[in-house]
Design a protein around this motif. Structure first.
Motif, PDB file in Angstrom:
ATOM      1  N   GLN A 184       0.856  -1.180   0.000  1.00 60.22           N
ATOM      2  CA  GLN A 184       0.000   0.000   0.000  1.00 60.22           C
ATOM      3  C   GLN A 184       0.896   1.236   0.000  1.00 60.22           C
ATOM      4  OE1 GLN A 184      -3.314  -0.084  -0.106  1.00 60.22           O
ATOM      5  NE2 GLN A 184      -3.498  -2.318   0.085  1.00 60.22           N
ATOM      6  N   PRO A 185       0.374   2.385  -0.435  1.00 58.27           N
ATOM      7  CA  PRO A 185       1.180   3.608  -0.361  1.00 58.27           C
ATOM      8  C   PRO A 185       1.723   3.822   1.051  1.00 58.27           C
ATOM      9  CG  PRO A 185      -0.775   4.009  -1.674  1.00 58.27           C
ATOM     10  CD  PRO A 185      -0.931   2.619  -1.089  1.00 58.27           C
ATOM     11  N   GLY A 186       3.010   4.069   1.131  1.00 59.86           N
ATOM     12  CA  GLY A 186       3.657   4.287   2.422  1.00 59.86           C
ATOM     13  C   GLY A 186       4.352   3.062   2.975  1.00 59.86           C
ATOM     14  N   ASP A 187       4.057   1.872   2.431  1.00 59.83           N
ATOM     15  CA  ASP A 187       4.733   0.653   2.886  1.00 59.83           C
ATOM     16  C   ASP A 187       6.180   0.648   2.428  1.00 59.83           C
ATOM     17  OD1 ASP A 187       2.504  -0.343   4.141  1.00 59.83           O
ATOM     18  OD2 ASP A 187       1.884  -1.622   2.466  1.00 59.83           O
ATOM     19  N   GLN A 188       6.984  -0.169   3.106  1.00 54.45           N
ATOM     20  CA  GLN A 188       8.378  -0.358   2.715  1.00 54.45           C
ATOM     21  C   GLN A 188       8.600  -1.794   2.261  1.00 54.45           C
ATOM     22  OE1 GLN A 188      10.976   0.943   6.042  1.00 54.45           O
ATOM     23  NE2 GLN A 188      11.764   2.474   4.617  1.00 54.45           N
ATOM     24  N   ILE A 189       9.434  -1.934   1.237  1.00 50.72           N
ATOM     25  CA  ILE A 189       9.871  -3.254   0.793  1.00 50.72           C
ATOM     26  C   ILE A 189      11.386  -3.240   0.693  1.00 50.72           C
ATOM     27  CG2 ILE A 189       9.469  -2.610  -1.640  1.00 50.72           C
ATOM     28  CD1 ILE A 189       8.948  -5.612  -2.181  1.00 50.72           C
ATOM     29  N   ALA A 190      12.027  -4.274   1.216  1.00 51.55           N
ATOM     30  CA  ALA A 190      13.484  -4.363   1.174  1.00 51.55           C
ATOM     31  C   ALA A 190      13.917  -4.960  -0.160  1.00 51.55           C
ATOM     32  CB  ALA A 190      14.000  -5.216   2.326  1.00 51.55           C
ATOM     33  N   VAL A 191      14.871  -4.306  -0.799  1.00 43.80           N
ATOM     34  CA  VAL A 191      15.421  -4.765  -2.083  1.00 43.80           C
ATOM     35  C   VAL A 191      16.927  -4.583  -2.036  1.00 43.80           C
ATOM     36  CG1 VAL A 191      13.317  -4.127  -3.347  1.00 43.80           C
ATOM     37  CG2 VAL A 191      15.209  -2.501  -3.195  1.00 43.80           C
ATOM     38  N   GLY A 192      17.627  -5.174  -2.979  1.00 44.03           N
ATOM     39  CA  GLY A 192      19.072  -5.021  -3.029  1.00 44.03           C
ATOM     40  C   GLY A 192      19.485  -3.623  -3.446  1.00 44.03           C
ATOM     41  N   VAL A 193      20.681  -3.219  -2.997  1.00 41.80           N
ATOM     42  CA  VAL A 193      21.264  -1.954  -3.477  1.00 41.80           C
ATOM     43  C   VAL A 193      21.398  -2.026  -4.988  1.00 41.80           C
ATOM     44  CG1 VAL A 193      23.362  -0.566  -3.510  1.00 41.80           C
ATOM     45  CG2 VAL A 193      22.417  -1.335  -1.331  1.00 41.80           C
ATOM     46  N   ASP A 202      11.958  -2.729  -9.071  1.00 42.02           N
ATOM     47  CA  ASP A 202      11.948  -1.475  -8.310  1.00 42.02           C
ATOM     48  C   ASP A 202      10.819  -0.565  -8.790  1.00 42.02           C
ATOM     49  OD1 ASP A 202      14.186  -2.278  -6.900  1.00 42.02           O
ATOM     50  OD2 ASP A 202      15.597  -1.065  -8.058  1.00 42.02           O
ATOM     51  N   ASP A 203      10.694  -0.415 -10.095  1.00 40.47           N
ATOM     52  CA  ASP A 203       9.653   0.444 -10.662  1.00 40.47           C
ATOM     53  C   ASP A 203       8.257  -0.063 -10.301  1.00 40.47           C
ATOM     54  OD1 ASP A 203      11.593   2.042 -11.868  1.00 40.47           O
ATOM     55  OD2 ASP A 203      11.547   0.911 -13.744  1.00 40.47           O
ATOM     56  N   THR A 204       8.084  -1.368 -10.316  1.00 37.25           N
ATOM     57  CA  THR A 204       6.785  -1.960  -9.983  1.00 37.25           C
ATOM     58  C   THR A 204       6.410  -1.666  -8.536  1.00 37.25           C
ATOM     59  OG1 THR A 204       7.137  -3.728 -11.595  1.00 37.25           O
ATOM     60  CG2 THR A 204       5.467  -4.112  -9.915  1.00 37.25           C
ATOM     61  N   PHE A 205       7.372  -1.794  -7.636  1.00 37.49           N
ATOM     62  CA  PHE A 205       7.089  -1.554  -6.211  1.00 37.49           C
ATOM     63  C   PHE A 205       6.778  -0.078  -5.962  1.00 37.49           C
ATOM     64  CE2 PHE A 205      10.290  -5.201  -5.732  1.00 37.49           C
ATOM     65  CZ  PHE A 205       9.298  -6.151  -5.916  1.00 37.49           C
ATOM     66  N   ARG A 206       7.496   0.790  -6.628  1.00 35.00           N
ATOM     67  CA  ARG A 206       7.216   2.233  -6.481  1.00 35.00           C
ATOM     68  C   ARG A 206       5.827   2.554  -7.035  1.00 35.00           C
ATOM     69  NH1 ARG A 206      12.653   3.025  -8.556  1.00 35.00           N
ATOM     70  NH2 ARG A 206      14.110   3.571  -6.902  1.00 35.00           N
ATOM     71  N   PHE A 207       5.480   1.942  -8.158  1.00 37.91           N
ATOM     72  CA  PHE A 207       4.179   2.190  -8.773  1.00 37.91           C
ATOM     73  C   PHE A 207       3.050   1.746  -7.843  1.00 37.91           C
ATOM     74  CE2 PHE A 207       0.759   1.076 -11.887  1.00 37.91           C
ATOM     75  CZ  PHE A 207       0.534   2.364 -12.337  1.00 37.91           C
ATOM     76  N   ALA A 208       3.318   0.735  -7.031  1.00 39.04           N
ATOM     77  CA  ALA A 208       2.323   0.281  -6.056  1.00 39.04           C
ATOM     78  C   ALA A 208       2.258   1.209  -4.844  1.00 39.04           C
ATOM     79  CB  ALA A 208       2.643  -1.140  -5.608  1.00 39.04           C
ATOM     80  N   GLY A 209       3.156   2.198  -4.779  1.00 37.77           N
ATOM     81  CA  GLY A 209       3.126   3.179  -3.707  1.00 37.77           C
ATOM     82  C   GLY A 209       4.137   2.957  -2.608  1.00 37.77           C
ATOM     83  N   ALA A 210       4.962   1.919  -2.747  1.00 37.00           N
ATOM     84  CA  ALA A 210       5.912   1.582  -1.682  1.00 37.00           C
ATOM     85  C   ALA A 210       7.213   2.363  -1.832  1.00 37.00           C
ATOM     86  CB  ALA A 210       6.201   0.089  -1.692  1.00 37.00           C
ATOM     87  N   SER A 211       7.930   2.484  -0.712  1.00 38.21           N
ATOM     88  CA  SER A 211       9.285   3.014  -0.737  1.00 38.21           C
ATOM     89  C   SER A 211      10.256   1.850  -0.593  1.00 38.21           C
ATOM     90  CB  SER A 211       9.504   4.039   0.381  1.00 38.21           C
ATOM     91  OG  SER A 211       9.260   3.458   1.652  1.00 38.21           O
ATOM     92  N   LEU A 212      11.459   2.021  -1.127  1.00 40.40           N
ATOM     93  CA  LEU A 212      12.442   0.940  -1.180  1.00 40.40           C
ATOM     94  C   LEU A 212      13.466   1.082  -0.067  1.00 40.40           C
ATOM     95  CD1 LEU A 212      13.112   0.883  -5.037  1.00 40.40           C
ATOM     96  CD2 LEU A 212      11.261  -0.190  -3.749  1.00 40.40           C
ATOM     97  N   LEU A 213      13.661   0.017   0.684  1.00 48.23           N
ATOM     98  CA  LEU A 213      14.712  -0.043   1.701  1.00 48.23           C
ATOM     99  C   LEU A 213      15.867  -0.817   1.084  1.00 48.23           C
ATOM    100  CD1 LEU A 213      15.488   0.537   4.703  1.00 48.23           C
ATOM    101  CD2 LEU A 213      14.597  -1.760   5.231  1.00 48.23           C
ATOM    102  N   ARG A 214      16.945  -0.120   0.764  1.00 48.42           N
ATOM    103  CA  ARG A 214      18.069  -0.726   0.056  1.00 48.42           C
ATOM    104  C   ARG A 214      18.971  -1.497   1.025  1.00 48.42           C
ATOM    105  NH1 ARG A 214      17.289  -0.824  -5.469  1.00 48.42           N
ATOM    106  NH2 ARG A 214      16.530   1.183  -6.200  1.00 48.42           N
ATOM    107  N   ILE A 215      19.227  -2.765   0.679  1.00 45.37           N
ATOM    108  CA  ILE A 215      20.093  -3.632   1.470  1.00 45.37           C
ATOM    109  C   ILE A 215      21.306  -4.009   0.615  1.00 45.37           C
ATOM    110  CG2 ILE A 215      20.232  -5.767   2.813  1.00 45.37           C
ATOM    111  CD1 ILE A 215      18.169  -3.754   3.871  1.00 45.37           C
TER     112      ILE A 215
END
Length: 487
Positions: A211-220, A227-240
């Motif tokens: 949902q907008p405002g959620d975070q999902i962890a992805v690789g640096v 990445d684009d798909t997750f942003r389009f869903a409203g999430a922010s990316l937590l880079r690991i």
């Protein structure tokens, strides 16, 4: 009178009859405001003389206009634009210009960040892609034979009707067996959704989880389209961070003390773009963290089938006893990219929800194509294809890496990948990849400029160079052009 001689231009070589051409032109003149309700049209004799066609053809055009409700006939007066039509203001810009002028049209969602368009490799003769299969190796003739055979059979006609949004049952049965013997992934039919490639699986998972405002962890470093798909869903990316052993799960554990995440997206085999493989120790720890912190794991295993030097680790989904993993795979990446067949494996409820969203997008897949693939799996054709292509791709990988060493020498640095279809090649910092790509294109070689791999946290001077789709002579030609394009 309007300059009809200029406005009405007919094409005598067109497959569209002349009277329909004239009718369609009049409709355009009415809809763009040039002709208004109750305007009188020229007589059939005058118009025929003006535009150089038979009078009877004009009469047929007028009859068509009347029958379609654009015009009306008044006895002894002539033909007129239908008086009941609403008044249209004259359009002063062309349709093309209006389409480019956002202010002149409706509003829509336009902010997609910096999503890059797909490269059209169908029009390119010689390319170093970022790791695609050689479509010339795929048994496409066998697939099309089965496709045609199914379409001709009496029972095959049923496959032309609407079907299950989860995909062909026969293909899901085939995938169930294939996943069990290739990955040790035991599952039921209710846990499998057939998708149009792995990208649809990522999209469906993202829109169910985030949902907008959620975070999902992805690789640096990460697959940019995910990445684009997750942003389009409203999430922010937590880079690991990602190192030679995959995503740094220890770093993720530290970040979880301050960050709540909904999911982790990983590519454990042949990470995109760097090709590294996640260690078993990190896989087990990630599963434990998912259970403890109640987040989902989206496991993108797009080219599991290609391992050259050792047996692959089993997927996380195969050792997940807590049902936290959404497993996404692709047949497109192992067969031919344009034949969009992939799959998602997850809990029954999640798969049912994903199939509901899929109905809103696509209703269902291509059932005949899915049934044809099912036959290839059950007849052993896919297994033979995997074995044959694996042997060829290993030879090409070794040859390609030898050629890179010989041609590019001290200009690049890379490690020979254990699997996958591409090599992650770091270029000397003095080499401008955009300029290199442009110069290579002028010399007849397509190669990316590295922009697809960059993000706000990762900006390498590197390219993922695919070897699988190139024969030996094509490798020689491609690397010769690339070498000559270097500064």
């Amino acid at each position: 009178m309007l300059p009809y001689k200029t406005l009405i231009q007919v094409d005598r070589n067109s497959s569209v009859s002349l009277h329909i051409q004239v009718c369609n032109i009049f409709i355009s003149l009415i809809t763009d405001g040039t002709l208004q309700p109750s305007d009188m049209l020229p007589s059939s004799r005058i118009l025929a003389d003006l535009i150089g066609i038979a009078r009877n053809t004009v009469k047929l055009a007028y009859e068509e206009l009347i029958s379609q409700g654009w015009a009306e006939s008044a006895e002894r007066k002539g033909i007129f634009v239908l008086s009941k039509l609403p008044v249209r203001s004259k359009a002063f810009t062309s349709d093309a210009a209006a389409a480019k002028n956002d202010a002149a049209t409706f509003d829509w969602k336009k902010d997609f960040g910096k999503i890059l368009p797909n490269e059209n490799l169908q029009q390119i003769t010689l390319a170093i892609d970022d790791g695609f299969p050689d479509v010339r190796l795929a048994p496409v003739d066998v697939l099309m034979r089965e496709y045609r055979s199914l379409s001709r059979r009496y029972h095959g006609k049923n496959f032309l009707k609407y079907g299950n949004a989860m995909g062909s049952e026969n293909l899901r049965v085939a995938l169930q067996s294939y996943l069990a013997h290739s990955r040790g992934l035991t599952t039921s039919l209710d846990n499998i959704l057939v998708t149009k490639g792995s990208q649809m699986g990522i999209f469906l998972a993202a829109h169910l989880l985030l949902q907008p405002g959620d975070q999902i962890a992805v690789g640096v470093s990460n697959y940019g389209s995910a990445d684009d798909t997750f942003r389009f869903a409203g999430a922010s990316l937590l880079r690991i961070p990602v190192d030679d052993h995959g995503m740094n799960v220890d770093d993720l554990e530290r970040r979880l003390k301050k960050n709540k995440i909904k999911a982790v997206y990983i590519i454990p085999h042949h990470h995109f773009p760097t090709t590294v493989t996640m260690s078993m120790e990190r896989r087990m720890k990630l599963l434990n963290l998912a259970k403890e912190h109640r987040f989902a794991i989206i496991e993108d295993d797009y080219d599991f089938d290609f391992h050259y030097d050792n047996k692959p680790y089993v997927p996380l989904a195969s050792i997940d006893h807590d049902h936290n993993v959404i497993y996404i795979g692709s047949i497109s990446k192992t067969f031919a990219p344009a034949l969009r067949i992939g799959f998602m494996v997850a809990s029954q409820g999640f798969v049912e929800s994903a199939s509901t969203i899929r109905q809103l997008i696509d209703k269902q897949g291509d059932t005949l194509l899915e049934e044809a693939f099912a036959v290839l799996f059950t007849d052993g054709e896919m297994d033979r294809h995997f074995r044959k292509s694996l042997k060829i791709y290993k030879q090409r990988r070794n040859l390609f890496c030898d050629m890179i060493k010989a041609n590019l020498k001290d200009k690049v640095d890379f490690k020979i990948p254990e699997g996958g279809l591409g090599v992650w090649v770091n270029f000397d910092k003095g080499i401008n990849l955009s300029a290199l790509s442009a110069k290579a294109a002028k010399n007849g070689l397509y190669i990316g400029d590295g922009s697809f791999y960059r993000n706000e946290s990762f900006s390498p001077n590197a390219l993922r160079m695919g070897f699988a789709s190139l024969r030996e002579n094509e490798m020689e030609q491609a690397l010769a052009i690339l070498t000559n394009s270097l500064p």
